[in-house]
Design an enzyme around this catalytic site. Sequence first.
Site, PDB file in Angstrom:
ATOM      1  N   ASP A 164      -6.039  25.126  43.895  1.00 32.72           N
ATOM      2  CA  ASP A 164      -7.125  24.830  45.164  1.00 32.72           C
ATOM      3  C   ASP A 164      -6.336  25.184  46.324  1.00 32.72           C
ATOM      4  O   ASP A 164      -5.435  24.953  46.696  1.00 32.72           O
ATOM      5  CB  ASP A 164      -7.454  23.437  44.891  1.00 32.72           C
ATOM      6  CG  ASP A 164      -8.893  23.283  45.888  1.00 32.72           C
ATOM      7  OD1 ASP A 164      -9.455  24.156  46.343  1.00 32.72           O
ATOM      8  OD2 ASP A 164      -9.112  22.088  46.151  1.00 32.72           O
ATOM      9  N   HIS A 165      -7.349  25.884  47.281  1.00 35.74           N
ATOM     10  CA  HIS A 165      -6.955  26.364  48.456  1.00 35.74           C
ATOM     11  C   HIS A 165      -5.673  26.875  48.608  1.00 35.74           C
ATOM     12  O   HIS A 165      -4.663  26.539  49.388  1.00 35.74           O
ATOM     13  CB  HIS A 165      -7.122  25.163  49.381  1.00 35.74           C
ATOM     14  CG  HIS A 165      -8.297  24.903  49.783  1.00 35.74           C
ATOM     15  ND1 HIS A 165      -9.211  24.111  48.958  1.00 35.74           N
ATOM     16  CD2 HIS A 165      -9.348  25.615  50.844  1.00 35.74           C
ATOM     17  CE1 HIS A 165     -10.352  24.159  49.642  1.00 35.74           C
ATOM     18  NE2 HIS A 165     -10.480  24.847  50.459  1.00 35.74           N
ATOM     19  N   GLU A 259     -12.607  32.026  43.135  1.00 34.30           N
ATOM     20  CA  GLU A 259     -13.345  31.801  44.532  1.00 34.30           C
ATOM     21  C   GLU A 259     -12.729  32.018  45.867  1.00 34.30           C
ATOM     22  O   GLU A 259     -11.561  31.976  45.783  1.00 34.30           O
ATOM     23  CB  GLU A 259     -13.570  30.099  44.324  1.00 34.30           C
ATOM     24  CG  GLU A 259     -14.087  29.687  45.510  1.00 34.30           C
ATOM     25  CD  GLU A 259     -14.729  28.064  45.400  1.00 34.30           C
ATOM     26  OE1 GLU A 259     -15.522  28.003  44.236  1.00 34.30           O
ATOM     27  OE2 GLU A 259     -14.557  27.320  46.220  1.00 34.30           O
ATOM     28  N   LYS A 301     -14.614  13.664  55.232  1.00 35.63           N
ATOM     29  CA  LYS A 301     -14.131  13.448  54.098  1.00 35.63           C
ATOM     30  C   LYS A 301     -14.566  11.809  53.830  1.00 35.63           C
ATOM     31  O   LYS A 301     -14.595  10.864  54.522  1.00 35.63           O
ATOM     32  CB  LYS A 301     -12.701  13.106  53.930  1.00 35.63           C
ATOM     33  CG  LYS A 301     -11.779  14.417  54.277  1.00 35.63           C
ATOM     34  CD  LYS A 301     -11.945  15.326  53.007  1.00 35.63           C
ATOM     35  CE  LYS A 301     -11.437  16.667  53.154  1.00 35.63           C
ATOM     36  NZ  LYS A 301     -11.736  17.630  52.144  1.00 35.63           N
ATOM     37  N   HIS A 333     -17.625  22.723  49.243  1.00 33.25           N
ATOM     38  CA  HIS A 333     -16.208  21.914  49.410  1.00 33.25           C
ATOM     39  C   HIS A 333     -16.652  20.860  50.134  1.00 33.25           C
ATOM     40  O   HIS A 333     -17.510  20.515  50.731  1.00 33.25           O
ATOM     41  CB  HIS A 333     -15.250  22.554  50.000  1.00 33.25           C
ATOM     42  CG  HIS A 333     -14.852  23.747  49.521  1.00 33.25           C
ATOM     43  ND1 HIS A 333     -13.603  24.459  49.642  1.00 33.25           N
ATOM     44  CD2 HIS A 333     -15.374  24.523  48.287  1.00 33.25           C
ATOM     45  CE1 HIS A 333     -13.495  25.564  48.895  1.00 33.25           C
ATOM     46  NE2 HIS A 333     -14.476  25.692  47.958  1.00 33.25           N
TER      47      HIS A 333
END
Length: 472
Positions: A164-165, A259, A301, A333
């Site tokens: 991820d990322h 992605e 978050k 996200h």
Amino acid sequence: MIMDERIKTFFSEITKTGDFNIYQDSLICFESGLAVMARHGKERFLFATGSAPLIDELNGTTIGGVKKCPCDHANRLIINKHLNYTRPQAFGCEQPTFGFGDRLGVTTPAHITSIKNHSVKPILAQQSKREMSLTGRTLNDVLDDVVYGVLQTGYKGGFGADADHLKEAGDVEEALDLGVSMITLDCSNVLGNKNRKRVLNESLKDEYRSYKPVMESLGIKDRRHSLQEINNIYSDALDFIEYIYKKQIKGRPMPIDFEISLDETSEITSPLGHFFVANELRKRDVRITSIAPRFVGKFEKGVDYIGEVDDFRKDLRVHCNIAKYFGYKISLHSGSDKFSIFTAFSEEAEGRFHVKTSGTSWLEALRVISVKNPPLFNDIFNVSLEVFEKAKTYYDVGANLNEIEPIEKKDPANYVQYLNDRHARQCLHIGYGYVLADAEVNSRIYNTLLQNEEFFIETASKHLANHLEMLE
Ligand code: ZN
């Protein structure tokens, strides 16, 4: 489960070797062998009896009639080799997927439980570099935990693993070599300034003029940016994406979900910018699975969406139109707890989506701890408060500590209420790295969660299933 004699004998041989809790769902029957997972305290083992290529190859010690194999990295690789459903797989552009981050490495069974009766496929391993450095875990640790979690539940429906990322070519290569099935390329370092000029050919301007009818049919009306500005913003990112795709992804023997993350920026992704990226990638023959735009509103978050739901829907609709036109999924996200927009998201995305959640699994673990071990919750709460300002540098949160009721004044029986307070949630949400770094607290967290494993699975899976119910 109807148990034949062979299985009964196997289980009783296991319990003879020690005080083991057998995960019956994990039972694997081979033609002339059996394997099952069991736990003693915090440690899990794979027990086996008889013979099968997997059983013969596993490292372990034979006690009585059973082979006791540690759930370690070496054995995980052997399991991957023999059982194809334990290997991460790509899902492509049609299948909706849901990403479950797990900072603790013990939440996979809850994640699997949450997708029961849902059509999404789970991306069970999903950890950003930031999360790995804050938890002191490696990608191999993350994959090991997921594979054993899959085995423990007996789930055979397939799952993905998302690196991820990532921002660096070297990290992409390393992650793919370790077996992930999805790369999320974070383009934030290569997104340009709209005023810093990049060369734009006249012919490209003509080309985009000719797209006007198509763009109008997709709902792209906004003229916030000129094509020149869009080119200034995305030109370097396009080169970077193409480089990563052609160097790292295209030639791999297994399909990879790719992605593109445009979301880690303060600038909202304009529909024209999205169209431009998608169109230019297609011209360069770069195949992507999903794009995560930066949508309007705030995605903090651990709390619900901040903004007008109607504005979000309008913005989303155009992005979904573009994604459908080019044939990939739209990705959301920081998707945890965004209940007010899930209906809009579900209606607009029409089943072509990827959603990422992560910290919400940690908060559900804390919910369990608040109920089952209030003194531990008190310690976690105090560490989280103490480190809030430091932890905030990594995360976008708007919590105000003055709004949180002091824990000294609270009845321990009501600690769970903190998990329903947005300020306390965010404070608890981002403090995990510091909380887990304390060896003593760390050990108590795992003890509490594993001693109450069924309650933990039930609590966390219920919360995540609430997300899925609204998304489908
Ligand atoms: Zn993101």
